[in-house]
Scaffold this active site. Structure first.
Site, mmCIF file in Angstrom:
data_model
loop_
_atom_site.group_PDB
_atom_site.id
_atom_site.type_symbol
_atom_site.label_atom_id
_atom_site.label_comp_id
_atom_site.label_asym_id
_atom_site.label_seq_id
_atom_site.Cartn_x
_atom_site.Cartn_y
_atom_site.Cartn_z
ATOM 1 N N CYS A 127 0.823 -1.221 0.000
ATOM 2 C CA CYS A 127 0.000 0.000 0.000
ATOM 3 C C CYS A 127 0.855 1.268 0.000
ATOM 4 C CB CYS A 127 -0.937 -0.006 1.206
ATOM 5 S SG CYS A 127 -1.998 -1.449 1.243
ATOM 6 N N HIS A 268 -3.409 7.074 2.592
ATOM 7 C CA HIS A 268 -3.829 5.728 2.216
ATOM 8 C C HIS A 268 -5.158 5.412 2.897
ATOM 9 C CE1 HIS A 268 -4.052 1.598 1.385
ATOM 10 N NE2 HIS A 268 -3.698 1.187 2.581
ATOM 11 N N ASN A 298 -10.178 -0.473 0.307
ATOM 12 C CA ASN A 298 -8.723 -0.284 0.317
ATOM 13 C C ASN A 298 -8.174 -0.787 -1.024
ATOM 14 O OD1 ASN A 298 -5.958 -0.604 0.628
ATOM 15 N ND2 ASN A 298 -6.086 -1.434 2.707
HETATM 16 N N1 COA Z 1 -18.520 -9.723 9.247
HETATM 17 C C1 COA Z 1 -18.911 -10.115 10.470
HETATM 18 N N2 COA Z 1 -18.060 -10.562 11.399
HETATM 19 C C2 COA Z 1 -16.741 -10.585 11.080
HETATM 20 C C3 COA Z 1 -16.285 -10.187 9.823
HETATM 21 C C4 COA Z 1 -17.224 -9.745 8.877
HETATM 22 N N3 COA Z 1 -16.886 -9.352 7.646
HETATM 23 N N4 COA Z 1 -14.937 -10.316 9.798
HETATM 24 C C5 COA Z 1 -14.567 -10.781 10.996
HETATM 25 N N5 COA Z 1 -15.658 -10.945 11.775
HETATM 26 C C6 COA Z 1 -15.733 -11.430 13.141
HETATM 27 C C7 COA Z 1 -14.518 -12.234 13.564
HETATM 28 O O1 COA Z 1 -14.622 -13.569 13.167
HETATM 29 C C8 COA Z 1 -14.550 -12.062 15.066
HETATM 30 O O2 COA Z 1 -15.455 -12.979 15.596
HETATM 31 P P1 COA Z 1 -15.097 -13.760 16.945
HETATM 32 O O3 COA Z 1 -14.944 -12.706 17.998
HETATM 33 O O4 COA Z 1 -16.275 -14.642 17.128
HETATM 34 O O5 COA Z 1 -13.812 -14.468 16.665
HETATM 35 C C9 COA Z 1 -15.141 -10.684 15.279
HETATM 36 O O6 COA Z 1 -15.776 -10.332 14.038
HETATM 37 C C10 COA Z 1 -14.101 -9.637 15.599
HETATM 38 O O7 COA Z 1 -13.016 -9.804 14.711
HETATM 39 P P2 COA Z 1 -11.795 -8.817 14.687
HETATM 40 O O8 COA Z 1 -10.811 -9.279 13.665
HETATM 41 O O9 COA Z 1 -11.300 -8.570 16.085
HETATM 42 O O10 COA Z 1 -12.533 -7.504 14.189
HETATM 43 P P3 COA Z 1 -11.976 -6.069 14.168
HETATM 44 O O11 COA Z 1 -12.801 -5.189 14.985
HETATM 45 O O12 COA Z 1 -10.476 -6.047 14.407
HETATM 46 O O13 COA Z 1 -12.192 -5.662 12.635
HETATM 47 C C11 COA Z 1 -10.909 -5.499 10.620
HETATM 48 C C12 COA Z 1 -11.581 -6.447 11.606
HETATM 49 C C13 COA Z 1 -10.252 -6.350 9.538
HETATM 50 C C14 COA Z 1 -11.961 -4.605 10.018
HETATM 51 C C15 COA Z 1 -9.859 -4.651 11.390
HETATM 52 O O14 COA Z 1 -9.046 -5.482 12.163
HETATM 53 C C16 COA Z 1 -8.980 -3.836 10.487
HETATM 54 O O15 COA Z 1 -9.436 -2.922 9.822
HETATM 55 N N6 COA Z 1 -7.654 -4.130 10.451
HETATM 56 C C17 COA Z 1 -6.737 -3.396 9.606
HETATM 57 C C18 COA Z 1 -6.788 -3.976 8.228
HETATM 58 C C19 COA Z 1 -6.051 -3.135 7.237
HETATM 59 O O16 COA Z 1 -6.128 -1.944 7.271
HETATM 60 N N7 COA Z 1 -5.333 -3.814 6.322
HETATM 61 C C20 COA Z 1 -4.627 -3.188 5.267
HETATM 62 C C21 COA Z 1 -3.499 -2.374 5.754
HETATM 63 S S1 COA Z 1 -2.788 -1.494 4.456
#
Ligand code: COA
Length: 341
Positions: A127, A268, A298
């Site tokens: 990214c 970004h 993204n």
């Molecule tokens: N819909 C519903 N539930 C979902 C889901 C979706 N699309 N994706 C994950 N979950 C669930 C998980 O399985 C988890 O369930 P559990 O508690 O039963 O295990 C729960 O939601 C929480 O998951 P978690 O990964 O802790 O969620 P989060 O609040 O961290 O949000 C992201 C997930 C991916 C949105 C977040 O971590 C994020 O934005 N990370 C950065 C990613 C990024 O920017 N990447 C590129 C960098 S350049």
């Protein structure tokens, strides 16, 4: 903090200006409602956690690819700069989803637009690719090695998405953007401060395995899932929030200016909550930090140049203004570029 950091120690003899921009996104869309049919998720969950409503997706059957999107974006940037492709000295294209590793996608894009003979290469900084490329091309111009460069950022994330993986696939979309930068006698124009950083020890939080041997020790991925992006969302979130803030701080400090001196933060688009955390921390008004993640998700390397083009085309990013580009991503990498454009 170690890394490649730069601030001019003496007045530069060559200025660098932003001459034109362009972008291209495919027409195909995947909405949150589409995801509700694919995996167990909801529009509410996705919007609350990421700010994303829809993303774009290439149609491979119609031949859409990194090359076709980049070619369109570059043609639009050349038109915007009122330039012929033959005037380009160099093309640098940042992507993790280039068409092939040989030839570089930049070479074919150069041929497609008619930039015959211009140097061309692809770089990979995930990214952060566009900001890495912008710093490198700028410094080549300022050194006198070249006079005109095209910098492209593009990713076709749909090619590396496992659409059954709800934790990753809801985040990403496809896009390409291009910027043309040129030498100018106005030496007040160009980079005021910049930085390029990486920490490869964090690679396992965001990676794209092609073969079994690419996997971290102890991690199993079924053979049919090799080639899909793997991400530890929580770890990447923590890295992104801290790095984003530190990077802005570091760059402003190097330049000896305040956040309020910056006219536009071109950031970004990884997650609306991450953007919001930086806005709050630095007291940046909404009008100075453009957000398009709601429409595009993204787009990895394509993210920053698309924001830049949308800003310029809507008249919100004018010649002579102070613009701070900030990006972070797989590698792990992070980079900034503070300009008088
Ligand atoms: N819909 C519903 N539930 C979902 C889901 C979706 N699309 N994706 C994950 N979950 C669930 C998980 O399985 C988890 O369930 P559990 O508690 O039963 O295990 C729960 O939601 C929480 O998951 P978690 O990964 O802790 O969620 P989060 O609040 O961290 O949000 C992201 C997930 C991916 C949105 C977040 O971590 C994020 O934005 N990370 C950065 C990613 C990024 O920017 N990447 C590129 C960098 S350049």
């Amino acid at each position: 903090m170690s890394g490649v950091t730069a601030q001019p120690r003496q007045a530069p003899r060559i200025g660098v200006r932003l001459a034109g921009t362009g972008h291209c996104v495919p027409d195909g869309k995947i909405t949150n409602a589409d995801f509700e049919k694919l995996v167990e998720t909801s529009d509410e969950w996705i919007v609350q956690r990421t700010g994303i409503h829809e993303r774009r997706k290439c149609d491979m059957d119609k031949g859409e690819s990194a090359r076709t999107l980049c070619t369109k974006a570059l043609k639009r940037a050349l038109d915007d700069a009122r330039m012929e492709a033959s005037e380009l000295d160099f093309i640098i294209l940042g992507s993790v989803t280039g068409e092939m590793s040989c030839p570089a996608t930049a070479c074919r894009v150069g041929a497609d637009v008619g930039a015959v003979g211009a140097g061309a290469l692809d770089i990979i900084a995930a990214c952060s690719s566009f900001v890495y490329g912008l710093n490198m091309a700028h410094d080549m111009i300022r050194s006198g090695a070249i006079r005109t460069a095209a910098v492209l950022g593009c990713d076709i994330m749909s090619e590396v998405m496992d659409y059954t993986d709800r934790g990753v696939s809801i985040l990403f979309g496809d896009a390409a953007g291009a910027a043309i930068i040129k030498a100018t006698d106005d030496t007040t124009r160009g980079i005021i401060a910049s930085s390029l950083h990486a920490d490869g020890s964090g690679w396992k939080d965001l990676y794209l395995p092609r073969r079994k041997r690419d996997l971290p020790e102890g991690v199993e991925v079924p053979p049919e899932k090799l080639g899909y992006l793997q991400m530890n969302g929580r770890e990447v979130y923590k890295f992104a929030v801290t790095t984003f803030g530190r990077l802005i701080e570091e760059t402003l400090e190097k330049a000896g200016i305040q956040a309020s001196d910056v006219d536009q933060f071109v950031c970004h688009q990884s997650n609306a909550r991450i953007l919001e955390s930086a806005r709050t921390k630095f007291g940046i008004p909404e009008s100075k930090l453009h957000v398009n993640i709601d429409r595009y998700g993204n787009c990895s390397g394509g993210s920053v140049p698309v924001v830049l083009d949308e800003l310029r085309k809507s008249g919100k990013c004018q010649e002579g203004e102070i613009v701070l580009f900030v990006a972070f991503g797989g590698g792990l990498t992070w980079a900034s570029s503070l300009w008088r454009i």
